[in-house]
Design an enzyme around this catalytic site. Structure first.
Site, PDB file in Angstrom:
ATOM      1  N   LYS A 181       0.842  -1.227   0.121  1.00  0.00           N
ATOM      2  CA  LYS A 181      -0.112  -0.082  -0.120  1.00  0.00           C
ATOM      3  C   LYS A 181       0.751   1.195   0.018  1.00  0.00           C
ATOM      4  O   LYS A 181       1.982   1.216   0.085  1.00  0.00           O
ATOM      5  CB  LYS A 181      -0.936   0.015   1.142  1.00  0.00           C
TER       6      LYS A 181
HETATM    7  C1  LIG Z   1      -5.392  -4.263   1.476  1.00  0.00           C
HETATM    8  C2  LIG Z   1      -6.686  -4.287   1.631  1.00  0.00           C
HETATM    9  C3  LIG Z   1      -7.522  -4.580   2.727  1.00  0.00           C
HETATM   10  C4  LIG Z   1      -7.045  -5.156   3.878  1.00  0.00           C
HETATM   11  O1  LIG Z   1      -5.639  -4.612   4.300  1.00  0.00           O
HETATM   12  P1  LIG Z   1      -4.630  -5.404   5.267  1.00  0.00           P
HETATM   13  O2  LIG Z   1      -3.936  -4.442   5.892  1.00  0.00           O
HETATM   14  O3  LIG Z   1      -4.020  -6.554   4.429  1.00  0.00           O
HETATM   15  O4  LIG Z   1      -5.449  -6.159   6.294  1.00  0.00           O
HETATM   16  C5  LIG Z   1      -8.831  -4.536   2.560  1.00  0.00           C
HETATM   17  N1  LIG Z   1      -9.433  -4.052   1.532  1.00  0.00           N
HETATM   18  C6  LIG Z   1      -8.816  -3.511   0.474  1.00  0.00           C
HETATM   19  C7  LIG Z   1      -9.421  -3.230  -0.689  1.00  0.00           C
HETATM   20  C8  LIG Z   1      -7.372  -3.937   0.115  1.00  0.00           C
HETATM   21  O5  LIG Z   1      -6.862  -3.717  -0.627  1.00  0.00           O
END
Ligand SMILES: *Cc1c(COP(=O)(O)O)cnc(C)c1O
Length: 400
Positions: A192
């Site tokens: 991210k």
């Molecule tokens: C990455 C992501 C999540 C979950 O995030 P984590 O930190 O991996 O638990 C939820 N929704 C979307 C759309 C994502 O891309």
């Protein structure tokens, strides 16, 4: 016999996304590891404060993952057994899972075929008397139609939760994500925009919902360890069922340090996207469509392969790219294809035509701030080469 079509590998494997961590990040984490507070210390509040300052949100609550952030938001919205929550049909499973954790029912809505953003009209059609909330996803980093969902939520008395795990730093009509819905969830997973290893944040304008989520991340207990230590007391009350969704202080130190670089990283992500856009324009390979009045955060760069690339050929393109050292990926498998949702709700192929058609043709190619211009050029060359080879039907080397 004709020699097999051997693609030239690029020098180093390029994943679809990866973190950037520098010496300042390391120093910030090391300092906290030598301090008194490894968790529930002063840096949690500091990270929340800096994050709110960056996005313009009123309150931000830091938790242990993006999934925990979504769960906390669904909890704060008061979702329980029998309640329905509308979720896009094509997203990461965690978006819908957060509803199921609270005993609610995730009801899928189809997406716009050109942007893969949840379609406001289909979402409205899926509202029933049991619908309590709607969770939108800013697919690939492009903000959804926040005005449409905000008015829909107000008109029908629903809580508007934004899953902004793809869109930290994105803007809709000049306002940043985190300020546009009742509750907004972010993720700090390494792919991210900023990372804390694992980590997440929920932003809200409501002090009541923020307080509820602060209890929720700490077992449903009304004070935390540091508050009790400060007040010289041991008593505490558990008022609701919560979880241990706390984030550590050294993760928050990393988050604070990463936040300082977020804007330059968003600029770089947009630069790479412009290069890809220009490179593929006029070819049968189509990027997702862009909406006006937005700043894209480009968590992902998603291509739609031309209509001549069928289902089997998309796998060939994917495999050939990997052979050339390009970590292409597919985001995402429609949620109703997963056995859990398919079997639990009796869903079948044909239920979500736009999500299903998109799924056959999409491919995510690498985009992250650490990519060099040369890397970006290698990706484009490899995509053209892989799609040409897939079309030509020449035998790939890995096939006997
Ligand atoms: C990455 C992501 C999540 C979950 O995030 P984590 O930190 O991996 O638990 C939820 N929704 C979307 C759309 C994502 O891309």
């Amino acid at each position: 016999m004709e020699p097999c079509a051997k693609p030239e590998p690029v020098r180093e494997f390029i994943p679809y996304g990866r973190q950037s961590v520098d010496a300042d990040d390391l120093a910030a984490v090391a300092a906290v590891l030598q301090s008194d507070w490894l968790t529930t210390g002063p840096l949690v509040e500091k990270f929340e404060y800096e994050f709110s300052k960056w996005t313009g949100a009123v309150h931000s609550v830091a938790v242990s993952s993006g999934t925990a952030a979504l769960h906390a938001a669904v909890f704060a919205a008061g979702i329980g057994p029998g309640d329905e929550v509308i979720v896009p049909a094509i997203t990461f499973a965690a978006t819908a899972n957060s509803v199921e954790y609270q005993g609610g029912k995730a009801v899928f809505a189809d997406v716009d075929p050109d942007t893969l953003l949840i379609d406001p009209e289909d979402a409205e059609r899926r509202i029933t008397p049991r619908t309590k909330a709607i969770i939108t996803v800013d697919f690939a980093g492009q903000p959804c139609d926040y005005s449409a969902f905000f008015s829909l939520a107000r008109k029908r008395g629903l809580t508007f939760i934004a899953d902004a795990c793809h869109s930290l730093g994105a803007e809709y009509k000049g306002k940043k994500t985190g300020t546009l819905a009742d509750l907004t969830a972010f993720s700090f997973h390494p792919v991210k925009h900023i990372t804390t290893g694992e980590g997440g944040m929920i932003s809200t304008g409501s002090s009541e919902l923020a307080a509820r989520m602060r209890r929720f991340r700490n077992h449903g207990i009304s004070t935390d360890h540091r508050q009790r230590a400060g007040r010289k007391m041991w008593e505490y009350e558990m008022t609701e069922l919560g979880y241990n969704y706390r984030i550590t202080d050294f993760q928050c130190a990393l988050g604070i340090s990463q936040l300082k670089k977020l804007n330059s990283w968003l600029v770089r992500r947009n630069e790479i996207a412009r290069f890809y856009h220009a490179s593929f324009s006029g070819s049968p390979i189509m990027p997702l469509e862009l909406l006006p009045e937005i700043r894209h955060a480009y968590h992902l760069y998603v291509l739609r392969l031309g209509p001549d690339i069928g289902k089997a050929d998309r796998r060939e393109v994917f495999l050939r790219l990997h052979e050339m050292g390009i970590g292409a990926n597919v985001h995402y498998i429609p949620l109703h294809y997963h056995p859990y949702y398919r079997d639990k709700y009796g869903l079948k192929r044909g239920d979500y035509p736009a999500a299903e058609a998109a799924y056959e043709r999409i491919l995510s190619i690498p985009i992250f701030p650490g990519m060099s211009d040369e890397d970006c050029g290698s990706v484009v060359d490899a995509v053209f080469r892989a799609t040409d080879l897939a079309r030509s039907g020449r035998r790939p080397c890995w096939k006997k």
